[in-house]
Design an enzyme around this catalytic site. Structure first.
Site, PDB file in Angstrom:
ATOM      1  N   CYS A  20      35.694  53.062  25.529  1.00  0.00           N
ATOM      2  CA  CYS A  20      34.408  52.592  25.273  1.00  0.00           C
ATOM      3  C   CYS A  20      33.886  53.554  24.219  1.00  0.00           C
ATOM      4  CB  CYS A  20      33.912  52.266  26.405  1.00  0.00           C
ATOM      5  SG  CYS A  20      34.335  51.065  27.802  1.00  0.00           S
ATOM      6  N   HIS A  30      26.024  51.489  24.997  1.00  0.00           N
ATOM      7  CA  HIS A  30      27.121  50.733  25.358  1.00  0.00           C
ATOM      8  C   HIS A  30      26.937  49.769  26.369  1.00  0.00           C
ATOM      9  CE1 HIS A  30      31.177  49.816  26.491  1.00  0.00           C
ATOM     10  NE2 HIS A  30      31.218  50.564  27.680  1.00  0.00           N
ATOM     11  N   ASN A  80      31.449  43.477  28.964  1.00  0.00           N
ATOM     12  CA  ASN A  80      31.914  44.948  28.439  1.00  0.00           C
ATOM     13  C   ASN A  80      32.886  44.769  27.484  1.00  0.00           C
ATOM     14  OD1 ASN A  80      32.970  47.599  27.619  1.00  0.00           O
ATOM     15  ND2 ASN A  80      32.838  48.301  29.755  1.00  0.00           N
TER      16      ASN A  80
HETATM   17  O1  UT7 Z   1      32.752  50.733  29.849  1.00  0.00           O
HETATM   18  C1  UT7 Z   1      33.559  51.773  30.445  1.00  0.00           C
HETATM   19  C2  UT7 Z   1      32.878  52.503  31.527  1.00  0.00           C
HETATM   20  N1  UT7 Z   1      32.742  51.561  32.531  1.00  0.00           N
HETATM   21  C3  UT7 Z   1      31.523  51.295  33.427  1.00  0.00           C
HETATM   22  O2  UT7 Z   1      30.774  52.284  33.069  1.00  0.00           O
HETATM   23  C4  UT7 Z   1      31.775  50.763  34.645  1.00  0.00           C
HETATM   24  C5  UT7 Z   1      31.117  51.532  35.740  1.00  0.00           C
HETATM   25  N2  UT7 Z   1      31.142  51.029  37.040  1.00  0.00           N
HETATM   26  C6  UT7 Z   1      30.343  49.710  37.333  1.00  0.00           C
HETATM   27  O3  UT7 Z   1      29.807  49.188  36.695  1.00  0.00           O
HETATM   28  C7  UT7 Z   1      30.322  49.466  38.872  1.00  0.00           C
HETATM   29  O4  UT7 Z   1      30.777  50.467  39.586  1.00  0.00           O
HETATM   30  C8  UT7 Z   1      30.984  48.200  39.251  1.00  0.00           C
HETATM   31  C9  UT7 Z   1      30.337  46.936  38.778  1.00  0.00           C
HETATM   32  C10 UT7 Z   1      32.424  48.140  38.544  1.00  0.00           C
HETATM   33  C11 UT7 Z   1      31.084  47.768  40.790  1.00  0.00           C
HETATM   34  O5  UT7 Z   1      29.718  48.028  41.231  1.00  0.00           O
HETATM   35  P1  UT7 Z   1      29.401  48.859  42.449  1.00  0.00           P
HETATM   36  O6  UT7 Z   1      27.898  48.666  42.571  1.00  0.00           O
HETATM   37  O7  UT7 Z   1      29.772  50.300  41.932  1.00  0.00           O
HETATM   38  O8  UT7 Z   1      30.143  48.410  43.633  1.00  0.00           O
HETATM   39  P2  UT7 Z   1      31.110  49.133  44.553  1.00  0.00           P
HETATM   40  O9  UT7 Z   1      32.622  49.237  44.168  1.00  0.00           O
HETATM   41  O10 UT7 Z   1      30.534  50.266  45.169  1.00  0.00           O
HETATM   42  O11 UT7 Z   1      31.235  47.881  45.542  1.00  0.00           O
HETATM   43  C12 UT7 Z   1      30.181  47.405  46.314  1.00  0.00           C
HETATM   44  C13 UT7 Z   1      30.529  46.413  47.456  1.00  0.00           C
HETATM   45  C14 UT7 Z   1      31.716  46.481  48.170  1.00  0.00           C
HETATM   46  O12 UT7 Z   1      31.812  46.069  49.528  1.00  0.00           O
HETATM   47  P3  UT7 Z   1      31.397  46.754  50.737  1.00  0.00           P
HETATM   48  O13 UT7 Z   1      32.397  47.681  50.887  1.00  0.00           O
HETATM   49  O14 UT7 Z   1      30.113  47.538  50.205  1.00  0.00           O
HETATM   50  O15 UT7 Z   1      31.497  45.670  51.852  1.00  0.00           O
HETATM   51  C15 UT7 Z   1      32.914  45.862  47.280  1.00  0.00           C
HETATM   52  O16 UT7 Z   1      33.912  45.494  47.906  1.00  0.00           O
HETATM   53  O17 UT7 Z   1      30.735  45.069  46.644  1.00  0.00           O
HETATM   54  C16 UT7 Z   1      32.099  44.694  46.483  1.00  0.00           C
HETATM   55  N3  UT7 Z   1      32.686  44.157  45.494  1.00  0.00           N
HETATM   56  C17 UT7 Z   1      32.476  43.087  45.193  1.00  0.00           C
HETATM   57  N4  UT7 Z   1      31.801  41.738  45.744  1.00  0.00           N
HETATM   58  C18 UT7 Z   1      31.874  40.808  44.893  1.00  0.00           C
HETATM   59  C19 UT7 Z   1      33.268  44.946  44.461  1.00  0.00           C
HETATM   60  N5  UT7 Z   1      33.624  44.072  43.482  1.00  0.00           N
HETATM   61  C20 UT7 Z   1      32.919  42.995  43.714  1.00  0.00           C
HETATM   62  C21 UT7 Z   1      32.838  41.682  43.063  1.00  0.00           C
HETATM   63  N6  UT7 Z   1      32.278  40.475  43.653  1.00  0.00           N
HETATM   64  N7  UT7 Z   1      33.361  41.427  41.643  1.00  0.00           N
END
Ligand code: UT7
Length: 331
Positions: A116, A256, A286
């Protein structure tokens, strides 16, 4: 003799027609519009459909928009750089194909890959060629067909990424416009957290890698998120401090587009209100190497000669950094 700086003198863009909405993703994986919107800020992204269309298809269109707008003869272009994590094919650079396709017959070309941060690093490369006096017209294109490496059963990645391309022409300036300063960083400890495991020299393609889904992009979202928030904010703050800029001196943050929460954290750290923050993540998601030039193209009409722009990016590798650029024209 006056110092030569590297100014952006034209921008162009291309996004595919097909719109993949949060609603449609609800049919593919266990997710919902509310979660995606609140956790990422994304409402929809573009997907390049159709046979035989790779990243170059979009890169060529973005470049052609520049040629049309700036009225330059493609034969005048010295160098074409395609910043991309999804080249058309391995080994043969996408940039070389793009250069030939747009009629840049006197140019050489190559790809630049830093996930990225590819376009941000590419700005540094393009500017260095111009500042040195070696070349006069460098076309930098950021393009990615992320849909070609996404597993549409993996909700951790398929909701985030989209396809698109943006381009910027760099030319010499003697009035002080263009790239002023850069602070680029990287850390190899990050490579496990955002990668495609197979298909490279470490783990060549095999039946097993295919079966195991190792040709798709994999990301440990939470880890990447944490590093992105702190590092993008740190470098943006650094670049302001060492150029004696306060938030009043900055017209635009060009961040970004990975996650709205990362963008807001960066803006907060440097004290910039939302009306000074470029944002189009809700429309495109993204697009990896294309986010920064897509922002420039979308906001071009609002940019004024002399505006101070602070670019910031973070990506796989890890790679990240910030660039301070003075805008060179009114459109
Ligand atoms: O561009 C290159 C660099 N990339 C980035 O900068 C991306 C960085 N990361 C992110 O943007 C975020 O980490 C994500 C958007 C990928 C995920 O968001 P998050 O707030 O970090 O979610 P998480 O992985 O901690 O998950 C939180 C909860 C989990 O459920 P529990 O364990 O709390 O019950 C996940 O299972 O949300 C759940 N979850 C989802 N629910 C619905 C994870 N993905 C999804 C989804 N839809 N797509």
């Amino acid at each position: 003799m006056k110092k030569i700086t590297a100014a952006i003198t034209a921008v162009g863009k291309y996004v595919p027609e097909y719109i993949l909405t949060n609603k449609e993703l609800e049919q593919l994986v266990d997710t919902n519009d509310e979660w995606i919107t609140t956790r990422t800020g994304i409402k929809e992204r573009r997907i390049l459909k159709g046979e035989n269309k790779g990243t170059s298809f979009m890169a060529i269109k973005a470049a052609e928009e520049i040629l049309e707008k700036s009225k330059i003869n493609p034969e005048e272009i010295d160098l074409v750089i395609v910043a991309t994590a999804t080249p058309d094919i391995m080994v043969a650079s996408t940039a070389v194909y793009v250069a030939t396709a747009i009629g840049a017959t006197n140019a050489f070309g190559y790809d630049l890959q830093a996930a990225c941060s590819s376009f941000l690093y590419g700005m540094s490369t393009a500017a260095s060629y111009i500042e040195s006096g070696r070349y006069k017209k460098v076309l930098l294109i950021g393009a990615d067909k992320m849909s070609s490496i996404i597993d549409y059963t993996d909700r951790a990645t398929c909701i985030i990424f989209g396809d698109g391309a943006g381009a910027a022409l760099f030319e010499p300036d003697t009035e002080g416009f263009g790239l002023q300063d850069e602070y680029l960083r990287s850390d190899g400890a990050g490579r496990e957290f955002l990668k495609i495991a197979a298909g490279g020299s470490l783990l060549p393609a095999s039946e097993d890698t295919l079966k195991n889904g190792q040709h798709f992009i994999h990301q440990e979202g939470k880890t990447v998120f944490k590093h992105a928030v702190s590092n993008m904010a740190d470098v943006s703050e650094q670049i302001l401090t060492r150029n004696n800029l306060t938030e009043k001196d900055v017209q635009w943050l060009v961040p970004h587009q990975a996650n709205k929460r990362i963008i807001e954290a960066t803006a907060n750290r440097v004290g910039l209100k939302s009306d000074k923050v470029m944002m189009n993540i809700h429309r495109y998601g993204n697009t990896t190497s294309a986010t920064l030039p897509l922002l420039l193209a979308d906001y071009e009409n609002q940019l004024k000669k002399g505006d101070n722009l602070i670019f910031a990016a973070f990506g796989g590798g890890f790679t990240w950094g910030s660039i301070y650029l003075k805008w060179a024209y009114n459109s």
